[in-house]
Motif scaffolding. Structure first.
Motif, mmCIF file in Angstrom:
data_model
loop_
_atom_site.group_PDB
_atom_site.id
_atom_site.type_symbol
_atom_site.label_atom_id
_atom_site.label_comp_id
_atom_site.label_asym_id
_atom_site.label_seq_id
_atom_site.Cartn_x
_atom_site.Cartn_y
_atom_site.Cartn_z
ATOM 1 N N VAL A 59 0.747 -1.314 -0.010
ATOM 2 C CA VAL A 59 -0.030 0.078 -0.088
ATOM 3 C C VAL A 59 0.867 1.208 -0.140
ATOM 4 O O VAL A 59 1.887 1.292 0.799
ATOM 5 N N SER A 60 0.617 2.219 -0.850
ATOM 6 C CA SER A 60 1.701 3.478 -0.895
ATOM 7 C C SER A 60 0.518 4.500 -1.267
ATOM 8 O O SER A 60 -0.389 4.500 -1.920
ATOM 9 N N TYR A 61 1.290 5.632 -0.972
ATOM 10 C CA TYR A 61 0.752 6.954 -1.515
ATOM 11 C C TYR A 61 1.928 8.045 -1.815
ATOM 12 O O TYR A 61 3.085 7.879 -1.092
ATOM 13 N N GLU A 62 1.822 8.500 -2.907
ATOM 14 C CA GLU A 62 2.776 9.185 -3.690
ATOM 15 C C GLU A 62 2.301 10.767 -3.399
ATOM 16 O O GLU A 62 1.164 11.065 -4.028
ATOM 17 N N LYS A 63 3.223 11.594 -2.678
ATOM 18 C CA LYS A 63 2.819 13.020 -2.686
ATOM 19 C C LYS A 63 2.873 13.473 -3.761
ATOM 20 O O LYS A 63 3.608 13.406 -4.262
ATOM 21 N N SER A 80 0.851 18.901 6.078
ATOM 22 C CA SER A 80 2.171 18.130 5.515
ATOM 23 C C SER A 80 1.489 16.580 5.160
ATOM 24 O O SER A 80 1.170 15.833 5.863
ATOM 25 N N PHE A 81 1.470 16.359 3.858
ATOM 26 C CA PHE A 81 1.330 14.928 3.382
ATOM 27 C C PHE A 81 2.579 14.477 2.762
ATOM 28 O O PHE A 81 2.896 14.877 1.731
ATOM 29 N N GLN A 82 3.173 13.452 3.379
ATOM 30 C CA GLN A 82 4.278 12.706 3.166
ATOM 31 C C GLN A 82 4.007 11.492 2.357
ATOM 32 O O GLN A 82 3.067 10.663 2.748
#
Length: 128
Positions: A59-63, A80-82
């Motif tokens: 599971v990933s999130y790219e800023k 801040s969204f890292q």
């Protein structure tokens, strides 16, 4: 007047350095499967990537960078969204083909269903 308002805040107010960019997670188990919950408020579901490859759930999130507007000048920017990436090994009890995910109120929930147990019918053995 606005300058006075913002200049009256303590200079170190809200200055927090976070060294861990991984999203916090809770994992629970039920008879039906496992629920993995990520605490990731302020994002949209399109920003997440969830994949399973060779028994590994990722599971990933790219800023994504936001373009600054010239009409507004930032006085303080504390949001801040890292980016993050978390991976979990799936064992043979998980039915990887039926994994489900939903994002609601800042919580990304990933449901990992358990496989149906193979039920063996009782068998009568005859003696020769």
């Amino acid at each position: 007047m606005i300058d006075e308002l913002f200049n009256s805040f303590p200079t170190n107010f809200g200055n927090e350095i976070r060294t861990n960019s991984a999203a916090p997670v809770n994992i629970t188990e039920s008879e039906a499967g496992y629920n993995v919950e990520f605490n990731v408020p302020g994002r949209s579901k399109e920003d997440f990537n969830i994949s399973v490859d060779k028994g590994l759930l990722t599971v990933s999130y790219e800023k994504k960078e936001q373009a600054e507007t010239k009409e507004l000048k930032s006085i303080r920017k504390e949001f801040s969204f890292q980016s993050f990436k978390r991976s979990f090994t799936l064992d043979e009890k998980i039915n990887a083909d039926n994994i489900e995910a939903k994002y609601d109120n800042g919580i990304l929930s990933v449901f990992l269903p358990k496989k149906e147990e193979v039920k063996i019918a009782p068998k009568q053995i005859t003696i020769l």
